[in-house]
Design a protein around this motif. Structure first.
Motif, mmCIF file in Angstrom:
data_model
loop_
_atom_site.group_PDB
_atom_site.id
_atom_site.type_symbol
_atom_site.label_atom_id
_atom_site.label_comp_id
_atom_site.label_asym_id
_atom_site.label_seq_id
_atom_site.Cartn_x
_atom_site.Cartn_y
_atom_site.Cartn_z
ATOM 1 N N ASP A 143 0.868 -1.187 0.000
ATOM 2 C CA ASP A 143 0.000 0.000 0.000
ATOM 3 C C ASP A 143 0.903 1.235 0.000
ATOM 4 O OD1 ASP A 143 -2.321 1.603 2.320
ATOM 5 O OD2 ASP A 143 -1.894 1.919 0.186
ATOM 6 N N ASP A 145 0.821 4.239 -1.227
ATOM 7 C CA ASP A 145 0.319 5.586 -0.930
ATOM 8 C C ASP A 145 -0.345 5.659 0.451
ATOM 9 O OD1 ASP A 145 -2.763 5.402 -2.934
ATOM 10 O OD2 ASP A 145 -1.956 4.142 -1.324
ATOM 11 N N GLY A 146 -0.339 4.528 1.188
ATOM 12 C CA GLY A 146 -0.809 4.546 2.572
ATOM 13 C C GLY A 146 -2.278 4.900 2.749
ATOM 14 N N ASP A 147 -3.086 4.614 1.714
ATOM 15 C CA ASP A 147 -4.516 4.978 1.840
ATOM 16 C C ASP A 147 -5.343 3.805 2.356
ATOM 17 O OD1 ASP A 147 -5.619 4.516 -1.640
ATOM 18 O OD2 ASP A 147 -4.511 3.221 -0.232
ATOM 19 N N ASP A 149 -5.710 0.928 0.996
ATOM 20 C CA ASP A 149 -6.057 -0.036 -0.050
ATOM 21 C C ASP A 149 -4.865 -0.293 -0.957
ATOM 22 O OD1 ASP A 149 -9.232 1.568 -0.271
ATOM 23 O OD2 ASP A 149 -8.775 -0.423 0.587
ATOM 24 N N ILE A 150 -4.781 -1.498 -1.492
ATOM 25 C CA ILE A 150 -3.745 -1.807 -2.497
ATOM 26 C C ILE A 150 -4.436 -1.770 -3.850
ATOM 27 C CG2 ILE A 150 -2.129 -3.550 -3.341
ATOM 28 C CD1 ILE A 150 -1.907 -4.483 -0.373
ATOM 29 N N ASN A 151 -4.201 -0.666 -4.594
ATOM 30 C CA ASN A 151 -4.861 -0.473 -5.883
ATOM 31 C C ASN A 151 -3.956 -0.972 -7.010
ATOM 32 O OD1 ASN A 151 -6.398 0.386 -8.031
ATOM 33 N ND2 ASN A 151 -5.706 2.523 -7.900
ATOM 34 N N ASP A 211 -0.925 1.671 -6.664
ATOM 35 C CA ASP A 211 0.127 1.089 -5.809
ATOM 36 C C ASP A 211 0.944 0.056 -6.570
ATOM 37 O OD1 ASP A 211 -0.559 2.301 -3.196
ATOM 38 O OD2 ASP A 211 -2.439 1.202 -3.437
HETATM 39 ZN ZN ZN Z 1 -2.990 2.414 -1.629
#
Ligand code: ZN
Ligand code: GZL
Length: 311
Positions: A143, A145-147, A149-151, A211
């Motif tokens: 993850d 970008d640390g949001d 979620d793993i996009n 990500d």
């Molecule tokens: Zn993410």
């Protein structure tokens, strides 16, 4: 052709030399180049007279090539079907001509099992599963970008091709075990570097918070790297990249830290193909399905393996 001394049918010369007609997909990727070299070198090695065509990834060209081999009454026909469907008619013609067909690399989707004698190639679903499993096992670092979620953005292989269908299926079946992982966008890059670059450029414009890139082959992954670097991002760091093939250029990028994991897809099918062809012509039993041996590579393993890679 007339029954020759070696008992086979077809245009084999009196001295029993086997003639093989091979209809190759194209020259779209580093994998394909290595695959073609393996087939050509192995035919030479085996004393098999090889007729070889490149279909520029067009099914109608492969069908034309197969028809020309039937006209020439070769002893055996082999090909890597660019897409899974649309082969029954031409394979019926080969069957009526009494010419056995060996599939390599990619599979066909047919009801009539008698249309080919054997299929030699990788298990693409397993390749997709291995890629997905690495992502699930390493989710803690993915993850970027640390949001929360793993996009994942997916660069698919050629639409309708067995490796594209199966690598997607295998990957999705494994990542569904982790609800934080999702495929935010997915599009075909047609297994080429340029295709991967163009699709990744579009994804970088349209997608927020990418990500991970999951590319169905190294070449599209290498194209994605160009797009990521052009956007001022660091591939392998700012966006993680998982690819399939493990050809030299991919393994070099992996060792350099621009790709994070590669699932190998073995292109060196030549020796096994020529062995199968000899057995078929000699009237020996052959396995319906021959699965190739292949492994996976982390960045450390790539650095170690590179010096001895054949392709
Ligand atoms: Zn993410
Ligand atoms: C897989 C093969 C695929 C490779 C690509 O066996 O069909 O086609 O993964 C190639 O690199 O273009």
């Amino acid at each position: 052709g007339t029954l020759s001394a070696c008992g086979g049918d077809g245009a084999s010369a009196d001295d029993g030399t086997i003639t093989m007609g091979f209809a190759q997909v194209g020259a779209e990727s580093g994998w394909r180049t290595a695959n073609s070299a393996s087939i050509q070198d192995s035919a030479e090695e085996a004393g098999i007279d090889l007729k070889f065509t490149d279909a520029q990834q067009k099914q109608e060209n492969q069908i034309k090539a197969i028809r020309s081999y039937i006209q020439q009454d070769v002893d055996v026909i082999s090909f890597s079907p660019v897409v899974e469907t649309g082969w029954d008619a031409v394979l019926q013609e080969a069957k009526r001509a009494g010419i056995p067909v060996i599939l390599t690399d990619r599979a066909v989707d047919t009801e009539d099992e008698s249309l080919y004698v054997s299929f030699l190639g990788s298990d693409f679903v397993a390749e997709g599963e291995k890629a997905g499993q690495w992502l699930v096992d390493n989710a803690g670092d993915m993850d970027v970008d640390g949001d929360g979620d793993i996009n994942v953005v997916e660069l698919q292989g050629t639409t309708g091709a067995a490796p594209a269908i199966d690598r997607k299926e295998g990957f999705e079946s494994v990542i569904e075990s982790d609800p934080t992982i999702s495929i935010g966008a997915s599009q075909t890059g047609d297994f080429t570097r340029d295709g991967g670059k163009q699709v990744m450029e579009a994804f970088l414009q349209s997608e927020d918070g990418i990500d991970v890139v999951y590319a169905h082959n190294d070449d599209m992954g290498l194209g994605a790297i160009e797009a990521i670097e052009a956007a001022g991002l660091v591939p392998g760091e700012d966006i993680k990249i998982i690819t399939i093939d493990a050809v030299k250029d991919g393994m070099t990028a992996l060792a350099d830290g621009k790709i994070n994991y590669i699932v190998e897809c073995n292109p060196l099918l030549g020796p096994q193909l020529m062995d199968l062809a000899q057995k078929v012509i000699d009237g020996e039993e052959v396995p319906r399905r021959v699965v190739t041996e292949e492994t996976t590579f982390t960045q450390e393993q790539a650095a170690e393996a590179l010096p001895t890679r054949e392709y």
